[in-house]
Design a protein around this motif. Sequence first.
Motif, PDB file in Angstrom:
ATOM      1  N   ILE A  71      45.710 -10.886   0.322  1.00 58.71           N
ATOM      2  CA  ILE A  71      44.675 -10.597   1.312  1.00 58.71           C
ATOM      3  C   ILE A  71      43.970  -9.275   1.023  1.00 58.71           C
ATOM      4  CG2 ILE A  71      44.239 -10.242   3.789  1.00 58.71           C
ATOM      5  CD1 ILE A  71      45.141 -13.131   3.041  1.00 58.71           C
ATOM      6  N   THR A  72      44.729  -8.220   0.757  1.00 58.75           N
ATOM      7  CA  THR A  72      44.134  -6.913   0.476  1.00 58.75           C
ATOM      8  C   THR A  72      43.419  -6.914  -0.865  1.00 58.75           C
ATOM      9  OG1 THR A  72      45.774  -5.762   1.811  1.00 58.75           O
ATOM     10  CG2 THR A  72      44.624  -4.447   0.147  1.00 58.75           C
ATOM     11  N   ALA A  73      44.054  -7.459  -1.889  1.00 58.30           N
ATOM     12  CA  ALA A  73      43.426  -7.491  -3.210  1.00 58.30           C
ATOM     13  C   ALA A  73      42.071  -8.190  -3.130  1.00 58.30           C
ATOM     14  CB  ALA A  73      44.332  -8.195  -4.211  1.00 58.30           C
ATOM     15  N   GLN A  74      42.009  -9.307  -2.439  1.00 58.52           N
ATOM     16  CA  GLN A  74      40.755 -10.048  -2.345  1.00 58.52           C
ATOM     17  C   GLN A  74      39.692  -9.261  -1.593  1.00 58.52           C
ATOM     18  OE1 GLN A  74      40.218 -13.206  -3.913  1.00 58.52           O
ATOM     19  NE2 GLN A  74      38.183 -12.360  -3.595  1.00 58.52           N
ATOM     20  N   LEU A  75      40.078  -8.625  -0.477  1.00 59.73           N
ATOM     21  CA  LEU A  75      39.103  -7.839   0.293  1.00 59.73           C
ATOM     22  C   LEU A  75      38.567  -6.676  -0.538  1.00 59.73           C
ATOM     23  CD1 LEU A  75      37.634  -7.421   3.000  1.00 59.73           C
ATOM     24  CD2 LEU A  75      39.544  -5.926   3.670  1.00 59.73           C
ATOM     25  N   LEU A  76      39.438  -6.004  -1.270  1.00 63.40           N
ATOM     26  CA  LEU A  76      38.982  -4.905  -2.124  1.00 63.40           C
ATOM     27  C   LEU A  76      38.008  -5.408  -3.176  1.00 63.40           C
ATOM     28  CD1 LEU A  76      42.339  -2.957  -2.626  1.00 63.40           C
ATOM     29  CD2 LEU A  76      40.437  -2.320  -1.126  1.00 63.40           C
ATOM     30  N   ALA A 107      37.608  -2.561  -8.233  1.00 60.55           N
ATOM     31  CA  ALA A 107      38.316  -3.241  -9.322  1.00 60.55           C
ATOM     32  C   ALA A 107      39.810  -3.178  -9.036  1.00 60.55           C
ATOM     33  CB  ALA A 107      37.995  -2.567 -10.645  1.00 60.55           C
ATOM     34  N   VAL A 108      40.489  -4.309  -9.176  1.00 59.74           N
ATOM     35  CA  VAL A 108      41.915  -4.399  -8.850  1.00 59.74           C
ATOM     36  C   VAL A 108      42.682  -4.929 -10.056  1.00 59.74           C
ATOM     37  CG1 VAL A 108      43.619  -5.531  -7.361  1.00 59.74           C
ATOM     38  CG2 VAL A 108      41.420  -4.815  -6.404  1.00 59.74           C
TER      39      VAL A 108
END
Length: 148
Positions: free
Chosen positions: A120-125, A131-132
């Motif tokens: 969830i956080t990775a996608q929102l960032l 860049a993740v």
Amino acid sequence: MKFLVSACLLGEACRYDGTAKPCAAVQALAERAELIPVCPEVLGGLPTPRVPCEIVAGRVIDANGADKTEAYQRGAEKALQIAREHGCTKAILKEKSPSCGCGKVHNGKFNGGLVSGNGITAQLLMDNGIAVCGETAIPCSAAAEKLV
């Protein structure tokens, strides 16, 4: 340069099982960059330790069947806010996590299997231009050159 980093990778005992997952490569990056630690799950109001969660049909469900999606979304929004406040344009997050996983996450069956996808956080960032990457990308010279 500033990086948003999963706090567990820096040694903070904030994972679902009450432990940390320190990563030497991430910790070594602190010599060249400023690392901003976050635990989206804790930011979202979840306790440590907590019942493990996985993404099931777009929702974050714990091993007892309780829907924790709102807490995960709240934590993701707070992590994004912190990234913006600190001027972070890149993030290094804990792989496989339902909040921080990048590229692969647990399959929602609580059996250790993985599927393609992002937490969830990775996608929102990523949706907001940050860049993740996961922690195992750090030792790779090509990934490190892109990061620093």
